[in-house]
Design a protein around this motif. Structure first.
Motif, PDB file in Angstrom:
ATOM      1  N   PHE A 272       0.790  -1.335  -0.104  1.00 52.46           N
ATOM      2  CA  PHE A 272      -0.082   0.036  -0.106  1.00 52.46           C
ATOM      3  C   PHE A 272       0.943   1.123  -0.057  1.00 52.46           C
ATOM      4  O   PHE A 272       0.549   2.280  -0.551  1.00 52.46           O
ATOM      5  N   MET A 273       1.878   1.219   0.761  1.00 55.94           N
ATOM      6  CA  MET A 273       2.970   2.340   0.801  1.00 55.94           C
ATOM      7  C   MET A 273       3.850   2.580  -0.504  1.00 55.94           C
ATOM      8  O   MET A 273       3.799   3.697  -0.982  1.00 55.94           O
ATOM      9  N   SER A 274       4.122   1.585  -1.197  1.00 55.35           N
ATOM     10  CA  SER A 274       4.663   1.409  -2.290  1.00 55.35           C
ATOM     11  C   SER A 274       3.760   2.251  -3.587  1.00 55.35           C
ATOM     12  O   SER A 274       3.974   3.075  -4.340  1.00 55.35           O
ATOM     13  N   ILE A 275       2.342   1.908  -3.503  1.00 55.87           N
ATOM     14  CA  ILE A 275       1.398   2.322  -4.364  1.00 55.87           C
ATOM     15  C   ILE A 275       1.013   4.028  -4.164  1.00 55.87           C
ATOM     16  O   ILE A 275       1.120   4.806  -5.254  1.00 55.87           O
ATOM     17  N   LEU A 276       1.297   4.207  -2.656  1.00 56.60           N
ATOM     18  CA  LEU A 276       1.032   5.512  -2.421  1.00 56.60           C
ATOM     19  C   LEU A 276       2.255   6.635  -3.187  1.00 56.60           C
ATOM     20  O   LEU A 276       1.956   7.576  -3.700  1.00 56.60           O
ATOM     21  N   GLY A 277       3.488   5.921  -2.928  1.00 56.78           N
ATOM     22  CA  GLY A 277       4.690   6.592  -3.259  1.00 56.78           C
ATOM     23  C   GLY A 277       4.613   6.685  -4.808  1.00 56.78           C
ATOM     24  O   GLY A 277       4.902   7.741  -5.683  1.00 56.78           O
ATOM     25  N   HIS A 278       4.286   5.795  -5.481  1.00 54.61           N
ATOM     26  CA  HIS A 278       4.384   5.771  -6.905  1.00 54.61           C
ATOM     27  C   HIS A 278       3.334   6.590  -7.346  1.00 54.61           C
ATOM     28  O   HIS A 278       3.575   7.682  -8.227  1.00 54.61           O
ATOM     29  N   ASN A 279       2.007   6.659  -6.808  1.00 51.98           N
ATOM     30  CA  ASN A 279       1.159   7.685  -7.341  1.00 51.98           C
ATOM     31  C   ASN A 279       1.376   9.185  -6.957  1.00 51.98           C
ATOM     32  O   ASN A 279       1.398  10.221  -7.862  1.00 51.98           O
ATOM     33  N   LEU A 280       2.127   9.294  -5.881  1.00 48.87           N
ATOM     34  CA  LEU A 280       2.621  10.795  -5.655  1.00 48.87           C
ATOM     35  C   LEU A 280       3.814  11.297  -6.512  1.00 48.87           C
ATOM     36  O   LEU A 280       3.505  12.360  -6.852  1.00 48.87           O
ATOM     37  N   LEU A 281       4.781  10.592  -6.956  1.00 47.12           N
ATOM     38  CA  LEU A 281       5.544  10.731  -8.096  1.00 47.12           C
ATOM     39  C   LEU A 281       5.181  11.021  -9.215  1.00 47.12           C
ATOM     40  O   LEU A 281       5.546  12.133 -10.076  1.00 47.12           O
ATOM     41  N   ASN A 282       3.911  10.625  -9.625  1.00 43.06           N
ATOM     42  CA  ASN A 282       3.470  10.770 -11.014  1.00 43.06           C
ATOM     43  C   ASN A 282       2.570  12.166 -10.842  1.00 43.06           C
ATOM     44  O   ASN A 282       2.795  12.973 -11.755  1.00 43.06           O
ATOM     45  N   GLN A 283       2.032  12.507  -9.712  1.00 46.00           N
ATOM     46  CA  GLN A 283       1.601  13.729  -9.270  1.00 46.00           C
ATOM     47  C   GLN A 283       2.743  14.996  -9.781  1.00 46.00           C
ATOM     48  O   GLN A 283       2.576  16.131 -10.199  1.00 46.00           O
ATOM     49  N   ILE A 284       3.815  14.668  -8.720  1.00 50.43           N
ATOM     50  CA  ILE A 284       4.811  15.771  -8.520  1.00 50.43           C
ATOM     51  C   ILE A 284       5.613  15.788  -9.823  1.00 50.43           C
ATOM     52  O   ILE A 284       5.695  17.066 -10.344  1.00 50.43           O
ATOM     53  N   ILE A 285       5.922  14.780 -10.498  1.00 49.25           N
ATOM     54  CA  ILE A 285       7.036  14.683 -11.621  1.00 49.25           C
ATOM     55  C   ILE A 285       6.192  15.310 -12.982  1.00 49.25           C
ATOM     56  O   ILE A 285       6.537  16.131 -13.611  1.00 49.25           O
ATOM     57  N   ILE A 286       5.350  14.303 -13.161  1.00 49.20           N
ATOM     58  CA  ILE A 286       4.647  14.305 -14.288  1.00 49.20           C
ATOM     59  C   ILE A 286       3.553  15.536 -14.692  1.00 49.20           C
ATOM     60  O   ILE A 286       3.598  16.144 -15.311  1.00 49.20           O
ATOM     61  N   GLU A 287       2.572  15.509 -13.404  1.00 52.80           N
ATOM     62  CA  GLU A 287       1.687  16.673 -13.533  1.00 52.80           C
ATOM     63  C   GLU A 287       1.833  17.858 -12.994  1.00 52.80           C
ATOM     64  O   GLU A 287       1.733  18.857 -13.720  1.00 52.80           O
ATOM     65  N   GLU A 288       2.631  18.051 -12.125  1.00 49.58           N
ATOM     66  CA  GLU A 288       3.254  19.347 -11.671  1.00 49.58           C
ATOM     67  C   GLU A 288       4.589  19.723 -12.104  1.00 49.58           C
ATOM     68  O   GLU A 288       5.008  20.806 -12.001  1.00 49.58           O
ATOM     69  N   LYS A 289       5.090  18.846 -12.904  1.00 48.52           N
ATOM     70  CA  LYS A 289       6.650  18.997 -13.794  1.00 48.52           C
ATOM     71  C   LYS A 289       7.622  19.643 -12.852  1.00 48.52           C
ATOM     72  O   LYS A 289       8.172  20.670 -13.035  1.00 48.52           O
ATOM     73  N   VAL A 290       7.671  19.056 -11.743  1.00 47.81           N
ATOM     74  CA  VAL A 290       8.715  19.478 -10.645  1.00 47.81           C
ATOM     75  C   VAL A 290      10.163  18.768 -11.182  1.00 47.81           C
ATOM     76  O   VAL A 290       9.914  17.133 -11.106  1.00 47.81           O
ATOM     77  N   THR A 291      11.110  19.111 -11.606  1.00 46.17           N
ATOM     78  CA  THR A 291      12.225  18.209 -11.994  1.00 46.17           C
ATOM     79  C   THR A 291      13.386  18.455 -11.171  1.00 46.17           C
ATOM     80  O   THR A 291      14.362  17.490 -11.388  1.00 46.17           O
ATOM     81  N   SER A 292      13.419  19.087  -9.927  1.00 44.28           N
ATOM     82  CA  SER A 292      14.629  19.096  -9.115  1.00 44.28           C
ATOM     83  C   SER A 292      14.492  17.925  -8.012  1.00 44.28           C
ATOM     84  O   SER A 292      13.550  17.716  -7.293  1.00 44.28           O
ATOM     85  N   PRO A 293      15.407  16.978  -8.147  1.00 46.36           N
ATOM     86  CA  PRO A 293      15.242  15.791  -7.039  1.00 46.36           C
ATOM     87  C   PRO A 293      14.928  16.286  -5.558  1.00 46.36           C
ATOM     88  O   PRO A 293      14.226  15.620  -5.073  1.00 46.36           O
ATOM     89  N   ALA A 294      15.860  17.201  -5.210  1.00 49.29           N
ATOM     90  CA  ALA A 294      15.708  17.570  -3.695  1.00 49.29           C
ATOM     91  C   ALA A 294      14.376  18.215  -3.555  1.00 49.29           C
ATOM     92  O   ALA A 294      13.512  17.996  -2.536  1.00 49.29           O
TER      93      ALA A 294
END
Length: 753
Positions: A572-594
Motif C-alpha cells: 500500500f505504501m509503495s502504491i502511495l509513493g508511486h502515485n505521488l511521484l506521478n503527481q509531482i513529476i509528471i503533472e506538476e512538472k517538478v524536476t529538481s530531485p531535492a
C-alpha cells in the motif's frame, strides 16, 4: 598463429568446404521436415503436456536456424505450463529449457532458467529438484571452467540429494570430485570418488557414468605416479564399455590404457590402442577427442624418435584445437610442439611455443597449477639447451614448488589408504556374509525345535487375548463414536480455515499483479540505457520496495523506493509513493530531485496522519531519485537514506544520501534534502537499491551481508554484462541466505549510460 598450406592442402580445404555446404543444405532440409512433422503432431494432439513437449522440441530445432523463432516457441510453451497442474512436470520442463539454451551457447539465459527453477523448487520445498537444479548450475560452472565457484553449488546439491535419491547423490559426488581434481586437490577428489564408487557398486549400476568414474579414479593415481594402479582402473573401464556396448566409452578407455602402456615403455601397444581409439571417435564424429588423440599419437611418434612425423601430427591436432577454440587443448599442444623442437635442437622456436602454451593455460582456471608445472619444466630444459643455466635453474625451482603442492608423500599415502580402505571394507563384508550364512543354518535348526514347543503356548495366549480384545472392542466402540463426531467437527473447521486462506492468498496474488502493472516495463529501461537490469525479489507475495521511471524532455527520472514494512502494508505504501511521484513529476512538472523529496515528504506525512497525532505514526519510506541528462552527460541525484553507486572503470563513486526518511515522526522543518550534480561518462554504470540485499542474514556465521560487502561485490563483477551481473547477484543472495528466511524485500536496479 598462421600455418602455411601447400596448394594440395588448399585444394583439399576447398573440397571440404563444398562438402560442408552440401551437408548443411541437406541438414536444413531434414531439419525443416522434422519441424513440419512436429507442427502436424501439435495440431492433432489434445494433451497439454504433449503440446508443451512438442513446442520445446520445435524450439530446439529452430534454434539452429533462427534463434528468435526458437525463443518465441519457448515463450509459448512456458506460458502453457500454467495450464498444467503438475508441479514436477513444470520443474522438469524448466530444466529442459535451460538445456536448449545451453546447447546453443546462450549461457546467461540457460543459467537464468535454472535459477528460476531452483527458486520454484525451493518454494515447493522439493528436495529432489533443488538437488537437480543445484547440480545443473554446478555442472554449468564446471564446464565453463569455473571449477572453484562450482564447488559451492555441488555442496548445496549434496544437502538436498541426501533427502532425495541415491542416483543423484552418486552423480554429484563424482562431479564434485572432478572439480577438486581440476583444482589440483587430489585428496578431496579421491574422497568424493570413493563415496560415489560405494554407491555405484552397492546398487550394481553398470552405466556410462560408472565408466567415467573409473576413468576419474585412474587419473588421480596417474597424476600421483601410480601407473599400474591407474591402468587397473582404465582396464575396468574398457571391460565395462564392451559389456554395455558403448563405443564412446570404449574409445575413451582405449586411449587412457594406451597412455599407461606408453609410460611403461610398450610403444607398439600404445600405438595400436591409440589407432583403435581414433577409429571409434571418427565414427562418433567427436572432434575434441580426435584432436587429443592426434596429440597423443605425436607423443608416441616422438618416443619412437620419429620427430618430423610427430611435429606434423601435432600441427594436425593444433589446427583442430584452434577451430574448436579449446584453450586447454591449445596449451597442451603448444607445449608438446615446444618439447619436439627441443628434441630437434631448435630451443628458440621451442620457447615461442612454450610461451604460447603458458598464455593459453593462464586463460583457464581448470588444472592451472598442473599445466604451469609441466610447462615450467619444459621451459627449463629449453633454456638449458641454449646455455642459459641461471634461467633454467630458476625455472626448475619454480617447477618443484608447484609440483610439491600437487604431489607430495602425504597425498600419495592418503590416496592409497583410501582405496585400500575401500577394498578391505568390501572383503570384510564378503567374509561377514559367509559367516552369516553358516550361522543362519544353525539358527534354523534351533528355531524349528523351539517352534513346536512355542506353538501350544501361543494358542493359549491367543485365546486369552481374544477374550480381552472382545471386551475392549465393545468399550472402544462407544468411545470411537464420540471421537468420530469430534473429528468431523475439526475437519469442518479446517475446511473453512483452508478456504479463507485460499481467498486471502488469491487476493494478495491479484494485488501482486496490480502492483507489477504500475511498475515501468523493463523494455523501457533497455530502450533508454545501453544496458540495464532489475532484480526485484519481494519477501512476501507483494512488496514494499518499488521503482519508477519516466522520460521528460530528453531527461530520464529513475527512482527506487523502500517503504516501511513489507507484504500488504508495504505494498500500500509503495502504491502511495508511486502515485505521488506521478503527481509531482509528471503533472506538476517538478524536476529538481531535492524539491521532489521535499514535496513527497509533506504529502506522505499528511496522507498518513489525517487522524490522530503524527507521533502515533512512524511510517514512511527511504528513496533515491536520479535525473539523467544523456545529451549533456549530467546526473542530478538526491537521496533520502539511500545512496547511489556509480562504477567508472575500476573504481566506485559512492554518493551519500541525506540522513532523513520520507514521512515518519520527524518534523518537516527539521528535514533538509540536498541534491548533488556530477558529470557522467559513457559506460558509467549506476546502481540504485533498497536495503534488503545488504540486510539479509546468512553466510557461514548467519550475519548480515552488509553494505560494504555489497559495494565490493558490485565492483568485482562490474566488468560483466549487466544481465549476467543480475544472475550473479541473485545466485549469491540465494547462497548467502541458504535455509534462512528472506528478511526484507530486495530491489536493485543497474543501468549503463
Amino acid at each position: 598463429m598462421f600455418l602455411l598450406k601447400s596448394p594440395i592442402a588448399l585444394l583439399r580445404t576447398k573440397i571440404l568446404v563444398i562438402m560442408l555446404m552440401l551437408w548443411c543444405l541437406k541438414f536444413n532440409a531434414n531439419n525443416t521436415r522434422k519441424i513440419d512433422s512436429l507442427y502436424t503432431l501439435l495440431k492433432t494432439t489434445t494433451s497439454d503436456t504433449i503440446k508443451v513437449d512438442l513446442r520445446l522440441k520445435i524450439a530446439a530445432l529452430l534454434m539452429k536456424e533462427d534463434s528468435l523463432k526458437g525463443e518465441h516457441e519457448i515463450k509459448i510453451a512456458f506460458a502453457a505450463i500454467k495450464l498444467i497442474n503438475d508441479k514436477s512436470f513444470a520443474l522438469k520442463f524448466i530444466e529442459k529449457i535451460g538445456k536448449v539454451y545451453y546447447n546453443n551457447r546462450m549461457l546467461s539465459k540457460a543459467r537464468s532458467y535454472w535459477n528460476f527453477g531452483l527458486a520454484k523448487a525451493k518454494d515447493e520445498n522439493n528436495a529432489e529438484w533443488q538437488a537437480k537444479f543445484y547440480l545443473r548450475i554446478a555442472d554449468f560452472l564446471q564446464r565453463e571452467d569455473y571449477s572453484k565457484q562450482c564447488i559451492i553449488y555441488f555442496d548445496s546439491a549434496l544437502v538436498f540429494a541426501k533427502k532425495s535419491e541415491e542416483k543423484i547423490l552418486t552423480t554429484i559426488l563424482m562431479l564434485k570430485g572432478r572439480a577438486h581434481y581440476d583444482n589440483g586437490d587430489y585428496k578431496l577428489a579421491m574422497e568424493n570418488y570413493i563415496e560415489s564408487q560405494r554407491l555405484f557398486e552397492k546398487n550394481k549400476w553398470q552405466t556410462l557414468e560408472y565408466g567415467h568414474l573409473l576413468h576419474f579414479i585412474g587419473s588421480v593415481f596417474k597424476r600421483q605416479g601410480f601407473n599400474d594402479k591407474a591402468l587397473t582402473y582404465y582396464e575396468k573401464e574398457l571391460k565395462l564399455a564392451r559389456d554395455i556396448n558403448n563405443k564412446s566409452l570404449e574409445a575413451e578407455a582405449l586411449y587412457l590404457c594406451a597412455a599407461m602402456y606408453g609410460a611403461s615403455g610398450d610403444l607398439i601397444k600404445e600405438s595400436v590402442y591409440l589407432n583403435q581409439s581414433v577409429i571409434l571417435f571418427k565414427e562418433e564424429k567427436n572432434d575434441r577427442m580426435l584432436a587429443l588423440l592426434y596429440g597423443n599419437l605425436a607423443s608416441n611418434l616422438s618416443d619412437r624418435k620419429e620427430f618430423k612425423k610427430a611435429i606434423d601430427m601435432c600441427l594436425k591436432s593444433l589446427n583442430m584445437y584452434i577451430e574448436l577454440d579449446e584453450k586447454e587443448g591449445l596449451s597442451s599442444t603448444y607445449r608438446t610442439l615446444g618439447d619436439l623442437h627441443v628434441k630437434i635442437n631448435e630451443p628458440k622456436k621451442a620457447l615461442v611455443y612454450f610461451k604460447q602454451a603458458m598464455d593459453a593455460a593462464m586463460q583457464i582456471e581448470t588444472k592451472q597449477l598442473l599445466n604451469r608445472a609441466d610447462i615450467t619444466e619444459s621451459m627449463a630444459f629449453a633454456y638449458a639447451d641454449m646455455g642459459d643455466y641461471k634461467r633454467a635453474f630458476d625455472l626448475i625451482l619454480d617447477h618443484r614448488v608447484i609440483r610439491d603442492s600437487l604431489n607430495n608423500e602425504n597425498n600419495a599415502e592418503y590416496l592409497q589408504s583410501l582405496e585400500k580402505e575401500y577394498q578391505t571394507e568390501k572383503q570384510e563384508k564378503e567374509i561377514a556374509l559367509l559367516s552369516k550364512d553358516k550361522k543362519i543354518q544353525e539358527e534354523e535348526i534351533l528355531r524349528q525345535t523351539s517352534q513346536r514347543k512355542s506353538l501350544t503356548v501361543v494358542i493359549i495366549l491367543v485365546l486369552i487375548v481374544a477374550a480381552i480384545s472382545m471386551f475392549a472392542f465393545i468399550n472402544n466402540r462407544k468411545k470411537s463414536n464420540l471421537l468420530a463426531k469430534q473429528v468431523n467437527e475439526i475437519n469442518y473447521q479446517n475446511a473453512i480455515i483452508k478456504e479463507k486462506n485460499k481467498d486471502i492468498t488469491d487476493s494478495i496474488q491479484y494485488a501482486k499483479r496490480l502492483q507489477e502493472a504500475v511498475f515501468p516495463e523493463t523494455e523501457r529501461l533497455n530502450a533508454y540505457f545501453a544496458e540495464s537490469f532489475v532484480l526485484f525479489r519481494p519477501k512476501d507475495i507483494v512488496s514494499g520496495d518499488f521503482y519508477w521511471f519516466e522520460e521528460i524532455k530528453e531527461k530520464a527520472f529513475l527512482v527506487v523506493g523502500d517503504c516501511t514494512g513489507h507484504g500488504v502494508p508495504g505494498a500500500f505504501m509503495s502504491i502511495l509513493g508511486h502515485n505521488l511521484l506521478n503527481q509531482i513529476i509528471i503533472e506538476e512538472k517538478v524536476t529538481s530531485p531535492a524539491q521532489v523529496l521535499r514535496i513527497l515528504d509533506t504529502r506522505v506525512t499528511n496522507a498518513l496522519n489525517k487522524k490522530g497525532n503524527r507521533e502515533e505514526n512512524n511510517d514512511g519510506m527511504d528513496i533515491i531519485i536520479c535525473v539523467i541528462d544523456k545529451q549533456n552527460l549530467k546526473l542530478t541525484y538526491a537521496g533520502a537514506n539511500r545512496p547511489l553507486i556509480i562504477k567508472r572503470g575500476n573504481q566506485l563513486i559512492d554518493l551519500k544520501p541525506t540522513k532523513n526518511s520520507i514521512g515518519g515522526i520527524q518534523l518537516d522543518s527539521v528535514k533538509v534534502f540536498r541534491q548533488q550534480e556530477i558529470d557522467i561518462q559513457a559506460d558509467d554504470a549506476l546502481y540504485l537499491f533498497s536495503d534488503g540485499y545488504a540486510d539479509q542474514f546468512g553466510g557461514p556465521k548467519g550475519k548480515k551481508f552488509k553494505y560494504k560487502q555489497l559495494t565490493e561485490f558490485i565492483l568485482s563483477i562490474g566488468a560483466k554484462p549487466l544481465n549476467e551481473q543480475k544472475s550473479i547477484l541473485l545466485s549469491t543472495l540465494e547462497n548467502w541466505k541458504g535455509q534462512l528466511e528472506q528478511v526484507d524485500d530486495v530491489c536493485i536496479i543497474g543501468v549503463k549510460i
